[in-house]
Scaffold this motif. Structure first.
Motif, mmCIF file in Angstrom:
data_model
loop_
_atom_site.group_PDB
_atom_site.id
_atom_site.type_symbol
_atom_site.label_atom_id
_atom_site.label_comp_id
_atom_site.label_asym_id
_atom_site.label_seq_id
_atom_site.Cartn_x
_atom_site.Cartn_y
_atom_site.Cartn_z
ATOM 1 N N TYR A 144 41.978 40.585 35.550
ATOM 2 C CA TYR A 144 41.756 41.834 36.321
ATOM 3 C C TYR A 144 42.372 42.864 35.269
ATOM 4 O O TYR A 144 43.346 42.791 34.643
ATOM 5 N N SER A 149 33.556 41.740 37.296
ATOM 6 C CA SER A 149 33.873 41.763 38.728
ATOM 7 C C SER A 149 33.828 42.939 39.465
ATOM 8 O O SER A 149 33.500 44.206 38.711
ATOM 9 N N GLN A 150 34.320 43.155 40.625
ATOM 10 C CA GLN A 150 34.287 44.362 41.369
ATOM 11 C C GLN A 150 35.062 45.398 40.644
ATOM 12 O O GLN A 150 36.131 45.275 39.940
ATOM 13 N N ASN A 185 33.297 37.555 30.082
ATOM 14 C CA ASN A 185 33.480 38.084 31.491
ATOM 15 C C ASN A 185 34.731 38.921 31.829
ATOM 16 O O ASN A 185 35.782 38.407 30.840
ATOM 17 N N HIS A 235 36.924 35.282 28.018
ATOM 18 C CA HIS A 235 37.145 35.946 29.196
ATOM 19 C C HIS A 235 38.221 36.692 29.714
ATOM 20 O O HIS A 235 39.474 36.010 29.303
ATOM 21 N N LYS A 256 41.889 33.842 28.178
ATOM 22 C CA LYS A 256 42.009 32.586 29.188
ATOM 23 C C LYS A 256 42.046 33.207 30.709
ATOM 24 O O LYS A 256 42.850 32.850 31.602
ATOM 25 N N GLY A 257 41.187 34.463 30.849
ATOM 26 C CA GLY A 257 41.208 35.115 32.142
ATOM 27 C C GLY A 257 42.422 35.760 32.598
ATOM 28 O O GLY A 257 42.827 36.026 33.981
ATOM 29 N N GLN A 258 43.584 35.878 31.589
ATOM 30 C CA GLN A 258 44.786 36.626 31.917
ATOM 31 C C GLN A 258 44.659 38.038 32.247
ATOM 32 O O GLN A 258 43.639 38.740 31.953
ATOM 33 N N HIS A 259 45.534 38.473 33.176
ATOM 34 C CA HIS A 259 45.259 39.984 33.721
ATOM 35 C C HIS A 259 45.875 40.874 32.790
ATOM 36 O O HIS A 259 46.896 40.609 32.031
#
Lengths: 227, 305
Positions: A59, A96-97, A75, A56, A36-39
Motif C-alpha cells: 500500500y 490496486s484501488q 504490481n 511487487h 515482497k508487498g511491503q507497505h
C-alpha cells in the motif's frame, strides 16, 4: 547506484535513507530489492533521484512523492502515488484501488490495469493507464488529466470538477454530472503530450474526452425539497 | 480490519505440505488481525455414511475419551477421535442429525465448530502465530484451507466470535469487513430457525448462507442473494468440500488478491501473505472484481461471475 535489500533492512531505514537525500543529495540512483508487498515503500521523497523497486509493492508506495522518479517493476497495492506533488511514478504491473488519489502534480503511469477509484479526488496530477480502470474512478476529480487506454468501469468521473478524462475503450457507465465532450485541437495536443511523456504508443484521435457537465457546481434551490 | 488467507492445491503432491505452506500466510496477516485467528482445513475425508465433527470444550482437560465411549455404547456406532488442544475431531458412523441431537442432549457444553465429511475448523483468541502453534498447523495435511486473522470491530473478542464460521455441511465462511444490517437480518433468520451463538455480524452472514442453502440454493445462487441482501462491506471467502469461493461487495473497498500457478490457487487480503508460496514470482496475480462470484473446485476449476 545504491542498493537496499528489504529482506535485510526495514522500510523505515530505506525511507530514512531516501529522505536524507533531500538535505544533501549524495546518490542519484537507488535500487530496492525484495519488496515482497511491503507497505509505504519510498514514501515522502523530496529530491531529484530515481528509485527502482524490483518486485511487487504494498500500500501507499511512492505516496506524497516530490521530484523523485520511482519505478515499480511489479504490481502495487492501494494508494500508489497518493497525494503526489511532482516527479514521476511508473508501475510496470497492475495497481490496486485509489491509485494517484488526491495527487496534486507529477505523472503517474500504470502499464497494467488500475483498480477501483483510480485518480479519486485528483487535484492536478496526470495519470496514464495503459490497461483498464475500475469503478468510481476520478470521483470528484478537480484538476489534471486521466488517460485510459483500455476500458473504464462504472460511474466514471462521478461529481467531477475539472479533471480532463480521456478513454480509448468503453466506459461501463458515467457517474453523476460526467459527460462525453468534443475533442478539440487543444485536447488532442494535451493528450498527445501526455502519451509521449508516458511513453505510450496510442493514436490520440481514437480517444473520447469526458468532463464535467458543471450541473452540480451550485446547489439548485428547486432541489431543496429532496432533503 | 481483518485478514483472510486461502490456499487451494491443484497439485495433490503438495497436500502433505499444506500446513507448512499455509502457516506463514496466516502469520503474515497478523497486522490486520492480532486478536484471534482460525482456519478450516479440508482433507482426511470420512466415508459417506460417516460424519466428521470438530468439537470444542472450554476445559483443556475435558474427558473426550469418556464422551467417545459413551457415544459408542449408547448409539452403538463406530467412533474414531483425536484431540488437538481444546478441540477434538470426532468421526462417527451415523448421520449429522443423529450426532448433533445426541450431543445437544448429552453434552450440551460441547460446542460443534464444524460438521461434514472433510472440514475441520480450529480457532482461538490470540496471535495467529500462537494459534498456529497451539494446533500444530505446520504439520497438517489437506487439499485446501482457509484462514482468518481478526481485529474485532463489531462484537467481543471471543473464541465464538472468531472465524471461520460453519455455514452447513463442509461449508464455512470468513469475512473481512462489517455488515450494517446484521441486527435486523439476525432477527429475521432467527424466525426462520437459524441459531446464533454471538452478536457478531459475520456470524449473521454465515447464518444467512446456511439458510439460503437449506432453501435449496446452490452456493452460487446463495452468494448472489447475499450480494442483494447483505448491506455493508465484505470480502468473503467460503470453504466448500471441494474448493473455495471468493466474493466482494459492490464497493469492494475491502482488499483481496489472488494468485494462481499450475500448483495452486491462493487468496489473501494482501499480497504480503502470498510471498512465501513457491513460484509466486511467476504466478498470475490479480484482484477479484466487485460483485463477482469466483469458485474454484476440484471438479470444475472454474470462475463464474
Amino acid at each position: 547506484m545504491k542498493t537496499i535489500n528489504l529482506e535485510r533492512q526495514t522500510v523505515r531505514e530505506l525511507n530514512q535513507a531516501l529522505h536524507d537525500q533531500a538535505i544533501e543529495c549524495t546518490e542519484r540512483e537507488w535500487e530496492v530489492l525484495d519488496p515482497k508487498g511491503q507497505h509505504n515503500i519510498a514514501c515522502g521523497l523530496d529530491q531529484n533521484i530515481s528509485v527502482d523497486i524490483k518486485g511487487h509493492a504494498g500500500y501507499y508506495c511512492a505516496g506524497m512523492n516530490k521530484k523523485a522518479h520511482i519505478t515499480v517493476h511489479g504490481n502495487v497495492g492501494q494508494g500508489v502515488a497518493e497525494n503526489m506533488m511532482s516527479g514521476m511514478v511508473r508501475v510496470k504491473g497492475d495497481a490496486s484501488q485509489a491509485a494517484g488519489a488526491t495527487a496534486h502534480g507529477g505523472l503517474l503511469v500504470i502499464e497494467g490495469n488500475a483498480g477501483a477509484r483510480c485518480g479519486i479526488s485528483m487535484k492536478g496530477a496526470d495519470i496514464v493507464v495503459k490497461g483498464d480502470i475500475g469503478h468510481m474512478s476520478c470521483f470528484m476529480g478537480q484538476a489534471g488529466a486521466l488517460v485510459v487506454c483500455g476500458n473504464a468501469g462504472d460511474a466514471l468521473g462521478d461529481s467531477l470538477y475539472e479533471t480532463h478524462i480521456y478513454v480509448k475503450g468503453t466506459v461501463k457507465s458515467l457517474g453523476a454530472d460526467c459527460i462525453a465532450k468534443e475533442m478539440r485541437d487543444e485536447h488532442i495536443d494535451e493528450l498527445t503530450a501526455l502519451l509521449n511523456r508516458a511513453g505510450v504508443d496510442e493514436d490520440p484521435s481514437a480517444f473520447t474526452r469526458y468532463g464535467s457537465a458543471r450541473q452540480l457546481y451550485n446547489f439548485k434551490v428547486d432541489n431543496a425539497s429532496a432533503y | 480490519m481483518c485478514g483472510i488467507v486461502g490456499l487451494y492445491l491443484k497439485n495433490p503432491a503438495l497436500e502433505s505440505q499444506i500446513g507448512e505452506l499455509f502457516t506463514p500466510m496466516l502469520i503474515a496477516m497478523t497486522d490486520r488481525g492480532p486478536d484471534s485467528a482460525g482456519f478450516a482445513i479440508y482433507g482426511d475425508e470420512v466415508a459417506d455414511d460417516w460424519i466428521k465433527l470438530t468439537l470444542r470444550h472450554p476445559e483443556k482437560n475435558y474427558d473426550w475419551k469418556a464422551l467417545a465411549e459413551k457415544i459408542q455404547d449408547e448409539l452403538d456406532i463406530g467412533v474414531e477421535w483425536f484431540q488437538n488442544a481444546k478441540v477434538a475431531v470426532f468421526k462417527l458412523h451415523t448421520t449429522d442429525a443423529i450426532a448433533e441431537a445426541y450431543l445437544a442432549e448429552n453434552a450440551c457444553d460441547v460446542l460443534i465448530l464444524s460438521a461434514g465429511q472433510s472440514i475441520e475448523i480450529l480457532k482461538e483468541v490470540g496471535l495467529p502465530a500462537q494459534i498456529a502453534e497451539t494446533f500444530n498447523l505446520r504439520g497438517m495435511k489437506g487439499s485446501h484451507i482457509i484462514g482468518h486473522t481478526r481485529m474485532a470491530t463489531e462484537s467481543a473478542v471471543t473464541m465464538e466470535g472468531s472465524h471461520p464460521f460453519s455455514t452447513g455441511m463442509d461449508l464455512c465462511l470468513v469475512h473481512n469487513g462489517s455488515l450494517s444490517n446484521h441486527n435486523r437480518l439476525r432477527e429475521e433468520l432467527k424466525r426462520e430457525g437459524v441459531k446464533f451463538e454471538t452478536d457478531n455480524d459475520s456470524e449473521v452472514a454465515a447464518g444467512y448462507l446456511t439458510y439460503r442453502l437449506q432453501q435449496g440454493d446452490t452456493l452460487t445462487e446463495a452468494l448472489e442473494y447475499a450480494l442483494k441482501d447483505l448491506d455493508g462491506f465484505f470480502t468473503f471467502t467460503i470453504g466448500t468440500r471441494d474448493g473455495f469461493a471468493v466474493v466482494r461487495d459492490p464497493i469492494a473497498c475491502k482488499p483481496a488478491v489472488m494468485a494462481e500457478t499450475d500448483d495452486y490457487v491462493a487468496m489473501a487480503s494482501e499480497y504480503q501473505a502470498l510471498t512465501t508460496l513457491p513460484g509466486i514470482e511467476n504466478a498470475r496475480v490479480w484482484e477479484p472484481e466487485p460483485s463477482t462470484i469466483y469458485i474454484w473446485e476440484r471438479s470444475s476449476d472454474d470462475k463464474r461471475g
